[in-house]
Structures are given as structure tokens and as C-alpha cells.
Design an enzyme around this catalytic site. Structure first.
Site, PDB file in Angstrom:
ATOM      1  N   CYS A  56      -2.974  -4.729   7.777  1.00 34.70           N
ATOM      2  CA  CYS A  56      -2.783  -4.357   6.368  1.00 34.70           C
ATOM      3  C   CYS A  56      -1.356  -3.930   6.052  1.00 34.70           C
ATOM      4  O   CYS A  56      -0.730  -4.423   5.102  1.00 34.70           O
ATOM      5  CB  CYS A  56      -3.783  -3.274   5.959  1.00 34.70           C
ATOM      6  N   HIS A 107      -5.734   2.183   5.576  1.00 40.65           N
ATOM      7  CA  HIS A 107      -5.637   0.843   4.990  1.00 40.65           C
ATOM      8  C   HIS A 107      -4.795   0.894   3.728  1.00 40.65           C
ATOM      9  O   HIS A 107      -4.832   1.876   2.978  1.00 40.65           O
ATOM     10  CB  HIS A 107      -7.027   0.286   4.660  1.00 40.65           C
ATOM     11  N   HIS A 119      -4.551  -7.904  -0.091  1.00 40.98           N
ATOM     12  CA  HIS A 119      -4.371  -7.144   1.150  1.00 40.98           C
ATOM     13  C   HIS A 119      -4.822  -7.993   2.326  1.00 40.98           C
ATOM     14  O   HIS A 119      -5.445  -9.048   2.152  1.00 40.98           O
ATOM     15  CB  HIS A 119      -5.161  -5.828   1.110  1.00 40.98           C
TER      16      HIS A 119
END
Length: 303
Positions: A56, A107, A119
Site C-alpha cells: 500500500c 494501510h 490503493h
């Protein structure tokens, strides 16, 4: 492609840091779309920072690195950058953060408007998700940081660059396809939407579907013609546009519970054999609608 400006997501902007403000020059829309779309589908790879695989924060770091801007390497350390932003004030380009591990920030994604983020996520790689997804992301949202600001035109370019509209359907594209399928009169190009001028290429189609109550604007009176549309949203649009009714056939999808606003519309599509879902028991409610999917839905309705 012109290699001077390899900008995968963003147009020109002012970047805020703790020490200074930097300026990056703008790429053409063609460059933006070309470079952004190639990241979609890049697989997730733990620790990955290249197009062979991103985690991420590797993805967000790569995006900003291509702009000549350095982000911290991990999601936790990226959360220490920029200025905090309330969820209600999110703007295109903000970094959005989540707690997926139960032990703090784990994240990060890039907000692209309309409750969507791009993402790199486990199992799907670089893809889109709804930041308010009640089944996962919504409950794990922690906060957002603004490391860049954009004017209205730049936000539109960011959104269009982040989404390959040769693949995904915009709201304007949906209006055009439905107007065509229903053989609507599109000669009147005047709408009540503040962001759809009579000179806009698809104003006639937007005006035609709006008159029938098929589409509505947002709270600010905007139609958002360049915004993408989800599969759940298109289910409602199609039911309203073609006057579909549930024929009594019970079809359930794992991601469309009975309490969901979309249940009635998705169930109606399924009961008429217009959709079979994603093949894994889900409908893909929050997935962005592809142009090819839109055409298939309309063809099945017209059969």
C-alpha cells in the site's frame, strides 16, 4: 510518451510539507491517463515498491516519487506527514489511512472523490475501493492527511487520470447509453445541474435522463458527469430507466444484504436474468462499472 512528465495520478499542484512548499509542472491529460491506467491491476506484493508489485505505501510512495516528491516509506510514517483532514472534508489527492491489523495505522490509499480511493490491497493489487465500505474499510478508517491541494479543474484531471475511462463508465457515458437505448430526445441541452453547461457534449443526454427521474444530482446541485459509477448504483439506474420489476425469483448476493439500499435494485436485475454477479457469490456492489458491463446489461434488458 513524453518521459519528462511521468505523472501517474496528479496534475500540477502545491505540495505542503513541514518545511516548504514545492511546485510541480503539469502533464498533459493524455500522459496522465496513460501512466495512471497502467498501475491498475499491478499485483500486491509485501514490501513492493515497483510495478512488479506494490504494497500500500509502496504504491503511494511511487505515485509521489514520480512527481519528484518524497513520501515516507511506511503507511504509519506517511501518517505523520501533511495536514490532518476531517473525513467530511476529503478532497481528491488526500491520503486516507486505515487500521487493518488492530495495532494502529497499517494501510494507506489515495482519495479520488465520490467516497472512492485507489490503493494497493492484498489479493487485488492496485484497485478501487469505497472508503465507507460497511463490510471492511468503513470500520477501519482512521483519518486522512492532505499533502497536496488542487483547484477544481485539477481535481477533475486527477479523477480522470486515476480512472481509465476507456474501460470504466462515467455518469455521462451512462446517460448517453441509456438515452440511446430508450431513443430519448436529446435536443434540449438545458439542465438544472450547475456543472453541465448547454455546450457540454453530453448535455442533451443528461437532460433527457434527468427529466425522467433516472438520474439525480448531488447535494450541491452537480451531476458530476466525469465521475465513475458503481455496479450498485447502475442497478438502481437501470431499474428506474427501464421500469423493471422483480419477478419473484429470489437471488441473494453475499455483499448485498437485505438491509442494503441496493438490495431491491440488484435483486430485480438478478430476478430478470440481467446479472449473475461476480461468480464468487457476490455482486461486486462497490466495484466501478465497466463500459463493457454496461453494454451487456442493456443488451440483456432489451432482449
Amino acid at each position: 510518451m513524453n518521459k519528462k512528465w511521468l505523472l501517474p495520478i496528479f496534475a500540477s499542484f502545491m505540495l505542503f510539507s513541514t518545511t516548504n512548499i514545492n511546485t510541480a509542472e503539469a502533464a498533459s491529460k493524455a500522459d496522465l491517463t496513460d501512466t495512471a491506467s497502467k498501475y491498475l491491476g499491478v499485483p500486491y506484493k509485501y514490501g513492493g515498491t515497483t510495478t512488479s508489485g506494490f504494497d500500500c505505501s509502496g504504491f503511494t510512495s511511487k505515485v509521489f516519487s514520480d512527481l519528484g516528491i518524497q513520501l515516507n516509506r511506511t503507511s504509519g510514517s506517511q501518517y505523520q506527514q501533511g495536514t490532518a483532514v476531517a473525513k467530511s472534508d476529503l478532497q481528491v489527492g488526500d491520503l486516507v489511512f486505515f487500521n487493518t491489523s488492530g495495532s494502529g495505522i497499517s494501510h494507506v490509499g489515495i482519495y479520488i472523490g465520490d467516497d472512492k480511493m485507489i490503493h494497493s490491497q492484498t489479493g487485488q493489487g492496485v484497485s478501487y475501493s469505497n472508503v465507507n465500505d460497511p463490510y471492511y474499510w468503513g470500520d477501519r478508517y482512521v483519518g486522512a492527511k492532505r499533502v497536496a491541494t488542487f483547484d477544481a479543474q485539477q481535481q477533475a484531471e486527477v479523477k480522470q487520470a486515476a480512472i481509465d475511462f476507456s474501460v470504466y463508465a462515467s455518469r455521462a457515458e451512462v446517460a448517453v447509453q441509456i438515452a440511446k437505448a430508450l431513443n430519448l430526445d436529446t435536443s434540449d441541452t438545458t439542465t438544472s445541474f450547475v456543472d453541465v453547461k448547454p455546450t457540454y457534449a453530453h448535455a442533451g443526454a443528461i437532460a433527457a435522463v434527468a427529466k425522467l427521474g433516472i438520474f439525480e444530482g448531488d447535494a450541491n446541485g452537480k451531476f458530476n458527469p466525469s465521475s465513475p459509477i458503481t455496479r450498485a448504483q447502475i442497478a438502481k439506474v437501470l431499474v428506474l430507466a427501464f421500469g423493471l420489476e422483480n419477478n419473484g425469483r429470489s437471488v441473494a448476493f453475499s455483499d448485498v444484504p437485505q438491509k442494503s439500499w441496493a438490495n431491491e435494485y440488484v435483486s430485480t436485475l438478478a430476478s430478470n436474468g440481467i446479472t449473475n454477479g461476480d461468480g464468487d457469490g457476490s455482486f461486486g456492489s462497490d466495484e466501478l462499472l465497466k463500459i463493457e458491463q454496461l453494454k451487456v446489461f442493456i443488451e440483456r434488458i432489451q432482449q
